[in-house]
Design a protein around this motif. Structure first.
Motif, short mmCIF file in Angstrom:
data_model
loop_
_atom_site.label_atom_id
_atom_site.label_comp_id
_atom_site.label_asym_id
_atom_site.label_seq_id
_atom_site.Cartn_x
_atom_site.Cartn_y
_atom_site.Cartn_z
N VAL B 147 0.62 -1.15 0.05
CA VAL B 147 -0.08 0.01 0.19
C VAL B 147 0.91 1.40 0.07
O VAL B 147 0.30 2.40 0.06
CB VAL B 147 -1.02 0.04 1.03
CG1 VAL B 147 -1.81 -0.97 1.31
CG2 VAL B 147 -0.10 0.00 2.48
N LYS B 148 2.06 1.25 -0.05
CA LYS B 148 2.89 2.39 0.24
C LYS B 148 2.76 3.37 -0.87
O LYS B 148 3.06 4.49 -0.68
CB LYS B 148 4.37 2.11 0.29
CG LYS B 148 5.11 1.34 -0.91
CD LYS B 148 6.67 0.98 -0.63
CE LYS B 148 7.21 0.39 -1.76
NZ LYS B 148 8.29 -0.45 -1.59
N ASP B 149 2.27 2.94 -2.10
CA ASP B 149 2.14 4.01 -3.06
C ASP B 149 0.91 4.64 -3.39
O ASP B 149 0.25 5.28 -4.16
CB ASP B 149 2.46 3.27 -4.62
CG ASP B 149 3.82 2.70 -4.55
OD1 ASP B 149 4.91 3.49 -3.95
OD2 ASP B 149 4.06 1.57 -5.12
N ARG B 150 -0.25 4.17 -2.36
CA ARG B 150 -1.65 4.63 -2.36
C ARG B 150 -2.10 4.79 -0.78
O ARG B 150 -3.08 4.36 -0.57
CB ARG B 150 -2.34 3.69 -3.09
CG ARG B 150 -2.40 2.01 -2.54
CD ARG B 150 -3.42 1.37 -3.17
NE ARG B 150 -3.16 -0.10 -3.09
CZ ARG B 150 -4.39 -0.89 -3.30
NH1 ARG B 150 -5.55 -0.54 -3.19
NH2 ARG B 150 -3.99 -2.21 -3.03
N LEU B 151 -1.06 5.52 0.04
CA LEU B 151 -1.41 5.64 1.25
C LEU B 151 -2.76 6.48 1.38
O LEU B 151 -3.55 6.45 2.25
CB LEU B 151 -0.48 6.23 1.90
CG LEU B 151 0.83 5.43 2.23
CD1 LEU B 151 2.03 6.27 3.00
CD2 LEU B 151 0.23 4.28 3.00
#
Lengths: 224, 261
Positions: B147-151
């Motif tokens: 999920v780091k790219d869509r926090l």
């Protein structure tokens, strides 16, 4: 009752193990009779029928593995199936030893025996008794009987030592007995090994009943 | 009897209940339950529906307080202090003893805000601190890489398995000591379940975990200790290996081998 088909499979497994035990007990009996009576036909029969034992072993093994994979058994069911898997292997090995004994009978059965056979048939008798008592213990969930079965192994070991000493002396006295003595010694060794496998039966059957892991080779550790 | 014992017997009791009775109006839902919960271990509670295992779990962070007509006798201890003492603030208690439910319940906000929600309530305002908490929590819940790219996207767009790990991350964000899980995998597919079980295994080095599950294979896989509940009583408690190979009590054996009823 829940999980009926599972229960049916367990009871089929129980029957198969009993059948396996009966086949092996018979094989030991027939091998001993063939030896004492120098009955080549009977010895041949034991060798042939060992294939049935091997086939049944494979079938039981597959059944145990499917039950483990498909039913994910727990507690007493798990102990029952693992015990079946373990004693199945021990029984099959015992069958192999009965076959080995019979193969020796086929080799020495036509020549006069160098001595009257007393200890060897007695060892075979005790081994059969161990199998029989263990199978009863297996069915009746009788821990004491399984322990009692293991006790006979001591006597088998004693008879093995006697036989060894006796045959060693015979060979030292008379070189013409060496070949048959060595064969008889092999038979004694096979019977002694059968006794050890029968002791494994007791250990696993006790595990099945109570969950305890005993080392019955060392009887001093056993709580009676 | 010589049995293989788990290696956690010597761990101290992080929590403990003593003679715990719980009444709901006229009905006694828990009867004299005494159970240790060892630190840095996973304790599984099993038993048929209605046996009291979830009710018991809820007594461990006073979630039953909110239900009218509930009365409790006996003790529930956290680090040897009673959590039902008058001086104990349930909100503070629930920060220490967090809970994960059967159905993942992300808040209808971004992934980031889901995690930051608790820390903000507890007074963390600085952006750097919050960023750090969010990242650490998501990493600890084995969700960061996914999920780091869509926090800042909505948490509702995550899969069920991801949502459940998000909820765990949200619990971790307020730095709990004990995590209670009520059927956390029952709505998850086998792959998400496997990930969750791996996560439980990793978390126990830093947290103490209590899990209620209907799935006995799951209890056997993830837990160090197992307690079997029936009709509000705790029937048997032991090392998980013992419960599933050679339980002492017939009712336990009948239940786990499916001979019940």
């Amino acid at each position: 009752m829940v999980r009926e088909s599972f229960q049916e499979q367990l009871s089929k497994l129980r029957n198969d193990i009993l059948q396996m035990g009966n086949l092996v007990e018979n094989a030991i009996d027939m091998a001993a009779v063939a030896l004492v009576n120098q009955d080549l036909e009977l010895a041949e029969k034991v060798v042939m029928e060992d294939d049935n034992i091997d086939r049944l072993q494979m079938a039981i093994e597959s059944m145990c593995l499917s039950l483990l994979a498909l039913q994910q058994p727990m507690a007493r069911d798990l102990r029952f199936i693992s015990t079946a898997l373990k004693i199945n292997t021990d029984l099959e090995r015992m069958g192999d030893y009965a076959r080995n004994i019979s193969k020796i009978v086929l080799k020495i059965g036509s020549e006069p025996l160098i001595k009257p056979l007393v200890d060897l048939p007695r060892m075979a008798e005790l081994a059969q008794q161990m199998v029989r008592e263990n199978l009863t213990a297996f069915v009746k969930q009788d821990r004491d009987l399984a322990l009692q079965a293991a006790m006979h192994d001591r006597e088998i070991n004693k008879l093995y030592k006697n036989t060894f000493t006796e045959l060693a002396e015979l060979m030292a006295r008379d070189a013409s007995t060496i070949k048959q003595s060595i064969y008889l010694l092999f038979i004694a060794r096979y019977l002694e090994r059968i006794g050890d496998h029968a002791t494994n039966l007791s250990e696993w059957i006790i595990y099945m009943i109570t969950g305890e892991r005993l080392e019955l080779g060392d009887m001093s550790s056993v709580v009676r | 009897m010589k049995m293989l014992k788990g290696g956690y017997m010597g761990n101290k009791n992080k929590m403990e209940t003593r003679n715990l009775n719980l009444y709901y109006k006229g009905f006694q839902a828990l009867i004299n339950v005494s159970l240790p919960i060892k630190e840095n271990t996973v304790t599984a509670l099993i038993g048929p529906s209605g046996c009291g295992k979830s009710t018991f779990l809820r007594t461990l962070n006073r979630m039953n307080d909110v239900i009218d007509g509930t009365r409790i006798e006996g003790e529930v201890l956290l680090d040897n202090d009673s959590i039902y003492d008058v001086g104990v603030d349930p909100v503070v208690l629930r920060k220490k003893v967090g809970m994960v439910f059967q159905r993942p319940n992300p808040f209808p906000m971004s992934i980031y805000d889901n995690i930051a929600y608790g820390p903000r309530i507890h007074g963390h305002k600085k952006k750097d601190t919050l960023n750090e908490i969010v990242e650490n929590s998501l990493r600890a819940a084995a969700l960061w890489d996914e999920v780091k790219d869509r926090l800042h996207k909505s948490a509702l767009g995550l899969s069920g398995g991801q949502q459940q790990r998000l909820v765990i991350a949200r619990v971790l964000a307020v730095d709990p000591q004990v995590i209670l899980m009520d059927e956390p995998a029952s709505a998850l597919d086998p792959i998400s379940t496997a990930k969750l079980e791996d996560l439980i295994h990793q978390l126990k080095s830093n947290y103490t975990i209590v899990i209620v599950t209907h799935n006995m294979q799951q209890a056997a896989r993830v837990s160090d200790f197992t307690g079997f509940f029936l009709n509000g009583e705790m029937i048997e408690y032991d090392v998980t290996n013992t419960i599933f190979t050679a339980p002492r009590i017939k009712r336990t054996e009948d239940y786990i081998t499916g001979r019940f009823g």
